[in-house]
Design an enzyme around this catalytic site. Structure first.
Site, PDB file in Angstrom:
ATOM      1  N   ARG A  52       0.904  -1.328   0.040  1.00 26.52           N
ATOM      2  CA  ARG A  52       0.003   0.165  -0.038  1.00 26.52           C
ATOM      3  C   ARG A  52       0.894   1.233   0.067  1.00 26.52           C
ATOM      4  NH1 ARG A  52      -2.560  -2.884  -1.934  1.00 26.52           N
ATOM      5  NH2 ARG A  52      -4.714  -3.771  -1.340  1.00 26.52           N
TER       6      ARG A  52
ATOM      7  N   GLU B 145       2.096   1.540  -3.422  1.00 26.85           N
ATOM      8  CA  GLU B 145       0.800   1.907  -4.218  1.00 26.85           C
ATOM      9  C   GLU B 145       0.628   3.667  -3.921  1.00 26.85           C
ATOM     10  OE1 GLU B 145      -3.096  -0.178  -5.051  1.00 26.85           O
ATOM     11  OE2 GLU B 145      -3.037   0.330  -3.057  1.00 26.85           O
TER      12      GLU B 145
ATOM     13  N   SER C 200      15.325  15.085   0.091  1.00 24.82           N
ATOM     14  CA  SER C 200      16.359  14.082   0.400  1.00 24.82           C
ATOM     15  C   SER C 200      15.917  13.060   1.198  1.00 24.82           C
ATOM     16  CB  SER C 200      17.606  14.731   1.540  1.00 24.82           C
ATOM     17  OG  SER C 200      18.413  13.974   2.095  1.00 24.82           O
TER      18      SER C 200
END
Length: 155
Positions: free
Chosen positions: A101, A104, A127
């Site tokens: 997830r 995703e 960064s």
């Protein structure tokens, strides 16, 4: 304490040797990452990253971990004293549902984040070295739990 994070090494074949040692000691001591983080003076995400071999432990971190987890400091120093081999601990795409997830989220919102960041900061990158992150839990008025993940990186 219940529901403590543990490690199944068969699911994580690429983790450093120190990960098994640290997770076993964490389980025996029945400590959460929050408790360990308080002891070593880091936030809980940075502490967990040390356990997974994704963050560099300082000499002071190693001494404090050895003390808290009742591990030989010399063994920890030998296993954790070098530089981490970041990014190799998970297959891509990840199979673990929560990790997937997060992957995703980057797939779905990555370019949107990039566009907004470029508009606000100009050309550049955020960064992951000069970086901090935090996890909070929020419960709404209906009793639903929400995860709040904050990322802070130098531009």
């Amino acid at each position: 304490m219940s529901d403590l994070a543990s490690l199944d090494t068969s699911q994580h074949p690429y983790l450093p040797q120190s990960a098994s040692l640290l997770f076993d000691a964490k389980a025996k001591a029945n400590l959460s990452f929050e408790q360990i983080a308080q002891h070593i003076g880091r936030n809980e995400v940075a502490t967990a990253a040390i356990f997974y071999g994704q963050a560099k432990a300082s000499k002071e971190d190693i001494i404090k971990l050895a003390e808290l987890l009742r591990l030989p400091a010399t063994a920890l120093e030998m296993q954790m004293g070098g530089f981490p081999d970041r990014g190799r601990s998970v297959e891509m795409p990840p199979r673990e549902p929560l990790i997937y997830r997060l992957y995703e989220i980057v797939q779905n919102y990555g370019y949107a984040y990039k566009a907004i960041l470029n508009e606000k900061f100009g050309d550049g990158i955020m960064s992951a070295i000069s970086f901090s992150t935090n996890v909070e839990k929020e419960t709404d008025e209906d009793g639903n739990n929400w995860a709040i993940i904050t990322m802070r990186g130098k531009w």
